[in-house]
Design an enzyme around this catalytic site. Structure first.
Site, PDB file in Angstrom:
ATOM      1  N   LYS A  47      34.223   3.714  77.117  1.00 10.85           N
ATOM      2  CA  LYS A  47      33.618   2.911  76.614  1.00 10.85           C
ATOM      3  C   LYS A  47      32.389   2.793  77.440  1.00 10.85           C
ATOM      4  CE  LYS A  47      33.355  -2.037  76.032  1.00 10.85           C
ATOM      5  NZ  LYS A  47      33.972  -3.347  76.089  1.00 10.85           N
ATOM      6  N   ASP A  83      26.890  -6.047  77.940  1.00 14.93           N
ATOM      7  CA  ASP A  83      27.595  -6.528  76.868  1.00 14.93           C
ATOM      8  C   ASP A  83      27.395  -8.173  76.940  1.00 14.93           C
ATOM      9  OD1 ASP A  83      29.155  -7.600  75.010  1.00 14.93           O
ATOM     10  OD2 ASP A  83      31.130  -7.067  75.987  1.00 14.93           O
ATOM     11  N   LYS A  86      28.072 -14.454  75.201  1.00 13.84           N
ATOM     12  CA  LYS A  86      28.987 -14.881  76.100  1.00 13.84           C
ATOM     13  C   LYS A  86      28.215 -16.146  76.858  1.00 13.84           C
ATOM     14  CE  LYS A  86      31.153 -10.199  77.224  1.00 13.84           C
ATOM     15  NZ  LYS A  86      32.536 -10.822  77.026  1.00 13.84           N
ATOM     16  N   ASP A 137      30.355  -2.857  82.078  1.00 15.70           N
ATOM     17  CA  ASP A 137      30.989  -2.760  80.605  1.00 15.70           C
ATOM     18  C   ASP A 137      30.943  -1.260  80.254  1.00 15.70           C
ATOM     19  OD1 ASP A 137      32.913  -4.017  79.074  1.00 15.70           O
ATOM     20  OD2 ASP A 137      31.379  -4.456  77.585  1.00 15.70           O
ATOM     21  N   ASP A 187      31.611  -9.983  69.967  1.00  6.88           N
ATOM     22  CA  ASP A 187      31.844  -9.815  71.443  1.00  6.88           C
ATOM     23  C   ASP A 187      33.115  -8.846  71.550  1.00  6.88           C
ATOM     24  OD1 ASP A 187      31.529 -10.001  74.167  1.00  6.88           O
ATOM     25  OD2 ASP A 187      32.516 -11.828  74.312  1.00  6.88           O
ATOM     26  N   GLU A 208      33.212  -5.795  70.892  1.00  9.15           N
ATOM     27  CA  GLU A 208      32.533  -4.707  70.470  1.00  9.15           C
ATOM     28  C   GLU A 208      32.949  -3.300  70.906  1.00  9.15           C
ATOM     29  OE1 GLU A 208      31.937  -6.277  73.055  1.00  9.15           O
ATOM     30  OE2 GLU A 208      31.673  -4.601  74.746  1.00  9.15           O
ATOM     31  N   ARG A 214      35.953  -2.044  70.988  1.00 11.79           N
ATOM     32  CA  ARG A 214      36.923  -1.239  70.045  1.00 11.79           C
ATOM     33  C   ARG A 214      36.028  -0.878  68.734  1.00 11.79           C
ATOM     34  NH1 ARG A 214      40.218  -6.783  69.233  1.00 11.79           N
ATOM     35  NH2 ARG A 214      39.370  -6.940  71.382  1.00 11.79           N
TER      36      ARG A 214
HETATM   37  N1  BES Z   1      33.696  -6.337  77.884  1.00 13.50           N
HETATM   38  C1  BES Z   1      34.568  -7.323  77.303  1.00 13.50           C
HETATM   39  C2  BES Z   1      35.821  -7.545  78.169  1.00 13.50           C
HETATM   40  C3  BES Z   1      35.786  -8.078  79.385  1.00 13.50           C
HETATM   41  C4  BES Z   1      35.530  -9.485  79.673  1.00 13.50           C
HETATM   42  C5  BES Z   1      36.162  -7.248  80.613  1.00 13.50           C
HETATM   43  C6  BES Z   1      35.611  -9.987  80.963  1.00 13.50           C
HETATM   44  C7  BES Z   1      36.237  -7.803  81.922  1.00 13.50           C
HETATM   45  C8  BES Z   1      35.827  -9.253  82.048  1.00 13.50           C
HETATM   46  C9  BES Z   1      34.790  -7.326  76.056  1.00 13.50           C
HETATM   47  O1  BES Z   1      33.810  -6.711  75.225  1.00 13.50           O
HETATM   48  C10 BES Z   1      35.055  -8.612  75.224  1.00 13.50           C
HETATM   49  O2  BES Z   1      34.006  -9.136  75.374  1.00 13.50           O
HETATM   50  N2  BES Z   1      36.218  -8.756  75.064  1.00 13.50           N
HETATM   51  C11 BES Z   1      36.365 -10.341  74.246  1.00 13.50           C
HETATM   52  C12 BES Z   1      37.269 -10.082  73.264  1.00 13.50           C
HETATM   53  C13 BES Z   1      37.605 -11.097  72.333  1.00 13.50           C
HETATM   54  C14 BES Z   1      36.134 -11.617  71.546  1.00 13.50           C
HETATM   55  C15 BES Z   1      38.600 -11.035  71.440  1.00 13.50           C
HETATM   56  C16 BES Z   1      37.141 -11.055  75.513  1.00 13.50           C
HETATM   57  O3  BES Z   1      38.089 -10.370  75.979  1.00 13.50           O
HETATM   58  O4  BES Z   1      36.834 -12.129  75.543  1.00 13.50           O
HETATM   59 ZN    ZN Z   2      32.389  -5.527  76.258  1.00 20.75          ZN
HETATM   60 MN    MN Z   3      32.291  -7.947  74.493  1.00 21.96          MN
END
Ligand code: BES
Ligand code: ZN
Ligand code: MN
Length: 498
Positions: free
Chosen positions: A267, A272, A279, A290, A349, A351, A353
């Site tokens: 990835k 992000d 966020k 990220d 967010d 994104e 996947r």
């Molecule tokens: N890059 C983030 C995941 C992440 C968040 C990694 C904090 C490390 C620390 C990912 O893109 C994301 O934002 N995931 C969301 C998914 C949710 C919207 C279903 C998350 O984990 O909040």
């Molecule tokens: Zn992310």
């Molecule tokens: Mn995200």
């Protein structure tokens, strides 16, 4: 860096520094016992007077010890006798290195490799030693102006062995450790660079640079119009709000004839923001990390090409910025992935996947022996496993087991996680083939299940590295994980483990 292996006594080798260790209750390690007798009991005296700590993670540096040729003796605490494991060993080596960081040490002789360490052969001891030293000496100051303090001028690392018979394994371990340490350092650099420097184009340039002068490695970079032609509507929906152009990077390393390749997908979200599902502000800077999945697969490629491992490996990196803007994808938008499946983007967010699914579909053309994607995918994974182990998902028990074992041997730990139809059902959408989020509960699992919808017919695993890819707080910085795990997995499949 030069590496050597020696059977000479710790007291008898001229080096800038020798590493030895002492256990609780004044039990001396092999190197420490030798130094102690050469110096008329200096070590025991200093333990008794409280000047040397036997606590694991502590180190006391002695200089100009009587009867010892080395200028410095770094005495590591090793804790409980006969309880030393690989983590403890690495901690001890790290503590010695840290204690010397500001000195002018050029040569290290690590005599801690004489200790018996739980389920650790001489090969792994040398490997852990080199990795641990490199980990502590790593610095990222290329973005700082002004005078930088010169790094420790280390140029050679030696390892003590009890007998010549262990020398070949020890040498090999040091070489592999060196390759891994280099890959880890590259992954850390890419992770630590800010997103205004480490853009998708920067990742592409780095991948291209690795291939120059290496006949076995080629790098190809697709641009957005190529991706459009390929039908990567899901990936492109993530970059829709960004000005910075997306890149799709493919690195092919061929060193095993016509064997099927192992494919690593990383990835590469270089920043992000969350997109329109923005966020919160606190710690948002950390979303420059990220792209650590991408960094780890590129770092792994760097390590295995350095060692010229006999294996075919293809690295695939979808690289994008996730930004809000007037052209950004909005919650509820429906996009069509390269596989033909449609996705309702309920949260912009989620994104990672969305870019990985198209990268996985694209990778089917390589007919992979196995395909492993690596991603800082979910905050939920951090809740589940914390910062010690990454999550290992797979659609094949054997692959999951192999990755788990690779994590254990390399001390770059993971933990097997479940999938299944019950979790996958959480991704149901009223308007498209699936939604991109699975609602509350099991967020890391449903993210894996989402990816699982794009890997039919492939031997696939997914590593959620959200908790292990970087550290926050005072130690903020990329870790370079899971380069060591991936390298170990490839090494064992290349039949190249001793
Ligand atoms: N890059 C983030 C995941 C992440 C968040 C990694 C904090 C490390 C620390 C990912 O893109 C994301 O934002 N995931 C969301 C998914 C949710 C919207 C279903 C998350 O984990 O909040
Ligand atoms: Zn992310
Ligand atoms: Mn995200």
């Amino acid at each position: 860096m030069k590496y050597f292996t020696t059977t000479s006594k710790a007291s008898n080798r001229a080096a800038d520094c020798v590493f030895v260790g002492v256990y609780n209750r004044s039990k001396l390690g092999h190197g420490a016992a030798d130094i102690d007798s050469a110096s008329n009991g200096a070590i025991r005296d200093l333990i008794k007077s409280g000047d040397i700590s036997t606590e694991l993670g502590r180190c006391t540096v002695l200089t100009n010890v009587d009867g010892v040729k080395a200028r410095r003796v770094a005495v590591a605490g090793l804790g409980k006798p006969s309880a030393l494991d690989a983590i403890g060993f690495r901690k001890a080596v790290g503590a010695c290195t840290k204690a010397l960081r500001d000195t002018k040490t050029k040569q290290i002789l690590n005599a801690l490799t004489l200790e018996s360490v739980k389920s650790c052969s001489p090969y792994y001891l040398a490997r852990h030693s080199v990795e641990a030293i490199s980990d502590v000496l790593y610095e990222f100051n290329q973005m700082k102006s002004g005078r930088k303090k010169p790094p420790m001028p280390l140029s050679s690392i030696g390892h003590s062995v009890a007998s010549r018979g262990d020398a070949a394994q020890t040498d090999r371990g040091a070489q592999h450790g060196d390759a891994i340490a280099n890959g880890v350092a590259l992954a850390k650099d890419l992770g630590n660079l800010p997103s205004n420097v480490c853009t998708p184009s920067y990742l592409a340039r780095t991948a291209k640079k690795l291939a120059t002068g290496n006949g076995k490695l080629t790098t190809q970079v697709l641009n957005e119009s190529d991706m459009k032609r390929l039908g990567m509507g899901s990936l492109l929906s993530v970059t829709a709000g960004a000005t910075e152009p997306a890149k799709f990077i493919i690195m092919k390393y061929k060193n095993a004839g016509s064997a099927k390749p192992y494919v690593l997908v990383g990835k590469g979200v270089t920043f992000d923001t969350g997109g329109i599902s923005l966020k919160p502000g606190a710690s948002m800077d950390e979303m420059k990390f990220d792209m650590c999945g991408a960094a780890s697969v590129i770092g792994t490629m760097a390590a295995l090409t350095r060692m010229q491992l006999p294996i075919n490996v293809t690295v695939v990196v979808p690289a994008v910025e996730n930004m809000p803007s007037g052209t950004a994808t909005k919650p509820g938008d429906i996009v069509k992935s390269m596989s033909g499946q449609t996705i309702e983007v309920l949260n912009t967010d989620a994104e990672g996947r969305l870019i990985l699914c198209d990268a996985l579909t694209y990778s089917k053309r390589f007919k992979p022996e196995a395909i492993i994607d690596v991603a800082t995918l979910t905050g939920a994974c951090v809740i589940a496993l914390g910062h010690h182990r990454c999550a290992i998902y797979a659609n094949n028990d054997k692959l999951q087991e192999q990755l788990f074992e690779a994590g254990n041997s390399s001390e770059d730990l993971g933990w097997p996680m479940p999938m299944g139809d019950q979790y996958a059902a959480q991704l149901k959408s009223n308007f498209a083939d699936m939604a991109n989020i699975g609602g509350p509960g099991g967020g890391s699992v449903t993210a894996a299940c989402f990816l699982g919808k794009f890997t039919d017919g492939m031997n696939w695993a997914h590593l959620d590295i959200a908790g292990v890819a970087w550290k926050s707080g005072a130690q903020k910085g990329a870790t370079g994980r899971p380069v060591a795990l991936l390298y170990e997995y490839l090494l064992s499949n290349a039949g190249a483990l001793p």
